[in-house]
Design a protein around this motif. Structure first.
Motif, PDB file in Angstrom:
ATOM      1  N   GLU A 198    -152.210 -77.079  -5.689  1.00 22.00           N
ATOM      2  CA  GLU A 198    -153.556 -76.943  -6.247  1.00 22.00           C
ATOM      3  C   GLU A 198    -153.659 -77.538  -7.645  1.00 22.00           C
ATOM      4  O   GLU A 198    -154.623 -78.248  -7.967  1.00 22.00           O
ATOM      5  CB  GLU A 198    -153.935 -75.457  -6.294  1.00 22.00           C
ATOM      6  CG  GLU A 198    -155.276 -75.173  -6.950  1.00 22.00           C
ATOM      7  CD  GLU A 198    -155.523 -73.685  -7.128  1.00 22.00           C
ATOM      8  OE1 GLU A 198    -156.471 -73.323  -7.862  1.00 22.00           O
ATOM      9  OE2 GLU A 198    -154.768 -72.872  -6.557  1.00 22.00           O
ATOM     10  N   LYS A 199    -152.669 -77.298  -8.487  1.00 19.64           N
ATOM     11  CA  LYS A 199    -152.769 -77.686  -9.886  1.00 19.64           C
ATOM     12  C   LYS A 199    -152.169 -79.062 -10.193  1.00 19.64           C
ATOM     13  O   LYS A 199    -152.614 -79.735 -11.135  1.00 19.64           O
ATOM     14  CB  LYS A 199    -152.094 -76.628 -10.763  1.00 19.64           C
ATOM     15  CG  LYS A 199    -152.778 -75.267 -10.701  1.00 19.64           C
ATOM     16  CD  LYS A 199    -152.100 -74.277 -11.620  1.00 19.64           C
ATOM     17  CE  LYS A 199    -152.805 -72.919 -11.569  1.00 19.64           C
ATOM     18  NZ  LYS A 199    -152.169 -71.935 -12.500  1.00 19.64           N
ATOM     19  N   LEU A 200    -151.153 -79.469  -9.424  1.00 21.05           N
ATOM     20  CA  LEU A 200    -150.448 -80.717  -9.739  1.00 21.05           C
ATOM     21  C   LEU A 200    -150.490 -81.727  -8.601  1.00 21.05           C
ATOM     22  O   LEU A 200    -150.101 -82.879  -8.787  1.00 21.05           O
ATOM     23  CB  LEU A 200    -148.992 -80.423 -10.099  1.00 21.05           C
ATOM     24  CG  LEU A 200    -148.768 -79.525 -11.330  1.00 21.05           C
ATOM     25  CD1 LEU A 200    -147.286 -79.199 -11.485  1.00 21.05           C
ATOM     26  CD2 LEU A 200    -149.302 -80.185 -12.595  1.00 21.05           C
ATOM     27  N   GLY A 201    -150.933 -81.304  -7.411  1.00 20.76           N
ATOM     28  CA  GLY A 201    -151.013 -82.219  -6.283  1.00 20.76           C
ATOM     29  C   GLY A 201    -149.671 -82.582  -5.679  1.00 20.76           C
ATOM     30  O   GLY A 201    -149.568 -83.566  -4.936  1.00 20.76           O
ATOM     31  N   ARG A 202    -148.632 -81.813  -5.965  1.00 23.90           N
ATOM     32  CA  ARG A 202    -147.287 -82.094  -5.454  1.00 23.90           C
ATOM     33  C   ARG A 202    -146.983 -81.230  -4.233  1.00 23.90           C
ATOM     34  O   ARG A 202    -147.478 -80.109  -4.125  1.00 23.90           O
ATOM     35  CB  ARG A 202    -146.237 -81.862  -6.540  1.00 23.90           C
ATOM     36  CG  ARG A 202    -146.449 -82.747  -7.763  1.00 23.90           C
ATOM     37  CD  ARG A 202    -145.548 -82.366  -8.922  1.00 23.90           C
ATOM     38  NE  ARG A 202    -145.924 -83.113 -10.136  1.00 23.90           N
ATOM     39  CZ  ARG A 202    -145.428 -82.867 -11.346  1.00 23.90           C
ATOM     40  NH1 ARG A 202    -144.540 -81.881 -11.509  1.00 23.90           N
ATOM     41  NH2 ARG A 202    -145.823 -83.586 -12.382  1.00 23.90           N
ATOM     42  N   GLY A 468    -140.361 -77.755 -15.549  1.00 22.06           N
ATOM     43  CA  GLY A 468    -141.108 -76.830 -16.393  1.00 22.06           C
ATOM     44  C   GLY A 468    -142.590 -76.829 -16.071  1.00 22.06           C
ATOM     45  O   GLY A 468    -143.230 -75.772 -16.039  1.00 22.06           O
ATOM     46  N   GLU A 469    -143.163 -78.009 -15.811  1.00 19.20           N
ATOM     47  CA  GLU A 469    -144.576 -78.105 -15.433  1.00 19.20           C
ATOM     48  C   GLU A 469    -144.870 -77.298 -14.180  1.00 19.20           C
ATOM     49  O   GLU A 469    -145.866 -76.563 -14.113  1.00 19.20           O
ATOM     50  CB  GLU A 469    -144.949 -79.566 -15.174  1.00 19.20           C
ATOM     51  CG  GLU A 469    -145.044 -80.447 -16.394  1.00 19.20           C
ATOM     52  CD  GLU A 469    -145.363 -81.887 -16.024  1.00 19.20           C
ATOM     53  OE1 GLU A 469    -145.643 -82.669 -16.943  1.00 19.20           O
ATOM     54  OE2 GLU A 469    -145.326 -82.223 -14.827  1.00 19.20           O
ATOM     55  N   MET A 470    -144.017 -77.443 -13.177  1.00 19.48           N
ATOM     56  CA  MET A 470    -144.272 -76.757 -11.905  1.00 19.48           C
ATOM     57  C   MET A 470    -144.073 -75.253 -12.020  1.00 19.48           C
ATOM     58  O   MET A 470    -144.840 -74.467 -11.445  1.00 19.48           O
ATOM     59  CB  MET A 470    -143.380 -77.355 -10.815  1.00 19.48           C
ATOM     60  CG  MET A 470    -143.808 -78.751 -10.407  1.00 19.48           C
ATOM     61  SD  MET A 470    -142.884 -79.438  -9.011  1.00 19.48           S
ATOM     62  CE  MET A 470    -141.355 -79.868  -9.823  1.00 19.48           C
ATOM     63  N   LEU A 471    -143.067 -74.831 -12.756  1.00 20.32           N
ATOM     64  CA  LEU A 471    -142.850 -73.401 -12.946  1.00 20.32           C
ATOM     65  C   LEU A 471    -144.018 -72.783 -13.718  1.00 20.32           C
ATOM     66  O   LEU A 471    -144.473 -71.678 -13.405  1.00 20.32           O
ATOM     67  CB  LEU A 471    -141.528 -73.167 -13.682  1.00 20.32           C
ATOM     68  CG  LEU A 471    -140.269 -73.473 -12.861  1.00 20.32           C
ATOM     69  CD1 LEU A 471    -139.057 -73.560 -13.771  1.00 20.32           C
ATOM     70  CD2 LEU A 471    -140.056 -72.409 -11.786  1.00 20.32           C
ATOM     71  N   GLU A 472    -144.507 -73.511 -14.714  1.00 20.06           N
ATOM     72  CA  GLU A 472    -145.665 -73.014 -15.462  1.00 20.06           C
ATOM     73  C   GLU A 472    -146.900 -72.956 -14.571  1.00 20.06           C
ATOM     74  O   GLU A 472    -147.669 -71.985 -14.614  1.00 20.06           O
ATOM     75  CB  GLU A 472    -145.916 -73.922 -16.660  1.00 20.06           C
ATOM     76  CG  GLU A 472    -147.010 -73.421 -17.588  1.00 20.06           C
ATOM     77  CD  GLU A 472    -147.153 -74.276 -18.831  1.00 20.06           C
ATOM     78  OE1 GLU A 472    -148.195 -74.167 -19.514  1.00 20.06           O
ATOM     79  OE2 GLU A 472    -146.225 -75.060 -19.127  1.00 20.06           O
ATOM     80  N   ALA A 473    -147.084 -73.980 -13.739  1.00 19.06           N
ATOM     81  CA  ALA A 473    -148.229 -73.985 -12.824  1.00 19.06           C
ATOM     82  C   ALA A 473    -148.158 -72.825 -11.840  1.00 19.06           C
ATOM     83  O   ALA A 473    -149.195 -72.301 -11.405  1.00 19.06           O
ATOM     84  CB  ALA A 473    -148.276 -75.314 -12.068  1.00 19.06           C
ATOM     85  N   ALA A 474    -146.949 -72.433 -11.475  1.00 16.45           N
ATOM     86  CA  ALA A 474    -146.765 -71.327 -10.529  1.00 16.45           C
ATOM     87  C   ALA A 474    -146.935 -69.966 -11.186  1.00 16.45           C
ATOM     88  O   ALA A 474    -146.935 -68.938 -10.491  1.00 16.45           O
ATOM     89  CB  ALA A 474    -145.389 -71.426  -9.885  1.00 16.45           C
TER      90      ALA A 474
END
Length: 561
Positions: A198-202, A468-474
């Motif tokens: 949802e937040k990063l499109g990954r 870090g980006e993905m963990l923060e997004a989660a």
């Protein structure tokens, strides 16, 4: 003393791992007489210990220094421990060397039927044309001499036999496969999957893994007992010892010769054809010859190249089938030293010391340097992540008495990911024979040259930052990221050193893993990889092997070999 084996086979296969098992199965089931030379001892279910508690071991699996005495390199690999150490090579008896300023940990060297498939991580991912034709996209290196369409039907065949759990995602750069039903994601993995998309499109998906979720060919579905690297009595994960090798032997056309340390390929100089293999019996130290119409090396990237380099002749002074001079060069592995971890909500789950253990976690598909994206500024190619979540007790709980007991039971949900990135194929990363060192069998050993380049260093930094980006997004808390130099520990995914290509002047093998110079000599492990994409290589190793065996049998029928 040298004794010559009088039996002549249709084919000799050296190595019984991912590719060697498939070569034997494919050829033996077609009626060819095959000799399988395995450097290690036989493997059986009696050696599997996934259900054995540590308190039944002599040292309770707590005396790591006992393992390090004979296996100082292998024991760095966590799965080489008191349970399994006798499967691994004795580093003192079978050494290798490196330059003093370029340390390299050559781990995962097995000496047992099945090779690395006894202890592999089982992640089974397809390559795509983004990988096979990467040079056409970014201008670095060489394209593979084949395309995804060439491999697709063989990927299907291999996956249906192996048994791969996975989720279809519809990604062009990570093709879907013939999956068994998916093992369920944990609550935390589902949360990460949804929020990162949802937040990063990954894409965060189930790690596509060679673990059965249904009964197949007498192999039972996984029962979540946990330590797959110690074996599997229900044969729920893929190990060539009880699958492909067993199938080949059952035909009556395959002879397994254990404890056979291959030294060199023998060449008939008059015909320029391989005539057999010289090997050393590990138990008696006796040297023997075994003869065949075709020789297939499947010993593992460095091991197969070592055999070819040690097989030098007057016609091929720099190694057998090495008129190009490429043999030994373009060694690659995977960097795996960037990632991160954090804490997520427990979501009602409770910690347990005896609960089921899911054998696979998640996989984050590559998201750098793909179609429709601005290229990364500091590095070529890309990386994916492997990760998992677990619910544990709060072992650092404060307090005393009843308050401590209550705090201890408060669950801690941890989630971590580790990046696996492509190492560019570069000439200077190589192996060669060290003329001054031999193993206990009298066979000259390898000297390995391997180091990071600026491309890998930049990629590793992005691995840490992106984790870090993905963990923060989660929504994770207490996030920690890391980005360390890869050397001397890589990901055990070595490839290259006998690369395939269309031009014999720049490659060792054809697209069918046939040496350009010696037409009845094949190398069917990862030695032939033209590049080493970020996906785990084993599924592609097996797929290429089956395709090459079909080509080989066709060439034999036509009288070309």
């Amino acid at each position: 003393m040298q004794r010559e084996e009088k039996i002549e086979y249709d084919a000799i296969v050296v190595g019984s791992g991912a590719s060697g098992g498939w070569a034997c199965k494919r050829l033996a089931e077609a009626g060819l007489k095959v000799a399988l030379l395995e450097a290690g001892k036989p493997q059986s279910d009696r050696n599997f210990s996934e259900h054995k508690p540590s308190f039944e071991l002599k040292y309770r699996n707590r005396a790591a220094e006992m393992i390090r005495k004979t296996r100082p390199v292998q024991s760095v690999f966590e799965v080489c421990n008191e349970y399994t150490s006798d499967w691994f090579v004795n580093d003192l008896e079978e050494p290798y060397t490196t330059p003093q300023d370029q340390p390299f940990l050559w781990m995962g060297r097995l000496r047992v039927t099945g090779g690395r498939t006894n202890v592999w991580g089982r992640v089974s991912l397809r390559f795509s044309d983004w990988d096979l034709q990467a040079a056409s996209h970014d201008g670095f290196g060489e394209d593979w001499p084949l395309s995804y369409k060439d491999l697709e039907p063989y990927y299907d065949l291999v996956e249906k036999y192996v048994g791969v759990t996975g989720m279809a995602e519809g990604l062009e750069h990570l093709p879907d496969g013939q999956f068994q039903s998916a093992m369920p994601l944990t609550c935390q993995e589902t949360l990460v999957r949804n929020r990162v998309k949802e937040k990063l499109g990954r894409t965060v998906t189930l790690a596509r893994s060679a673990n059965l979720t249904r009964l197949q060919n007498g192999r039972g579905p996984c029962h979540y007992c946990g330590p797959c690297e110690r074996g599997c009595v229900t044969h729920s994960y893929f190990n060539s010892a009880f699958t492909t090798v067993a199938d080949a032997v059952r035909t009556g056309n395959c002879t397994l010769i254990s404890n056979a340390m291959a030294h060199k390929v023998l060449l008939n100089e008059k015909t320029n054809r391989a005539r057999g293999v010289l090997y050393v019996d590990r138990n008696t130290k006796e040297t023997r010859e075994i003869l065949a119409r075709v020789v297939i090396l499947c010993a593992q990237t460095q091991e197969s190249t070592r055999i070819l380099l040690n097989s030098a002749t007057r016609e091929y002074p720099n190694g057998l089938a090495n008129s190009s001079g490429v043999l030994g060069h373009y060694l690659t592995a995977h960097v795996r030293s960037g990632g991160g971890n954090g804490e997520l909500p427990a979501l009602g789950e409770k910690a347990s010391l005896g609960g089921p253990i899911k054998p696979v976690g998640i996989y984050v598909a590559r998201f750098r340097n793909l179609k429709g994206q601005a290229p990364a500024k500091k590095f070529l190619r890309g990386f994916g992540y492997e990760g998992e979540s677990n619910i544990d007790f709060n072992w650092c709980a404060p307090g005393f008495g009843e308050a401590y007991k209550k705090a201890l039971r408060e669950p801690r949900a941890r989630f971590g990911i580790t990046g696996f990135g492509e190492v560019l194929s570069r000439w200077e990363n190589r192996v060669e024979i060290d003329p001054d060192v031999k193993d206990i069998y009298g066979i000259p050993v390898l000297k390995i040259y391997m180091k990071d380049s600026d491309n890998e260093r930049a990629m590793i930094k992005d691995m840490g930052d992106s984790a870090g980006e993905m963990l923060e997004a989660a929504g994770a808390k207490n996030i920690r990221t890391y980005a360390h130099p890869s050397a001397p520990r890589w990901a055990l995914h070595e490839a290259g050193t006998a690369r395939m290509g269309s031009d014999p002047k720049k490659s060792v093998l054809s697209q069918f893993q046939q040496t350009h110079d010696v037409k009845n000599l094949f190398v069917m492990d990862a030695s032939g990889f033209t590049s080493n994409p970020c996906q785990n290589p084993t599924l592609t190793i097996m797929t290429l092997c089956v395709r090459s065996c079909d080509y080989l049998m066709g060439a034999m029928k036509r009288g070309e070999i």
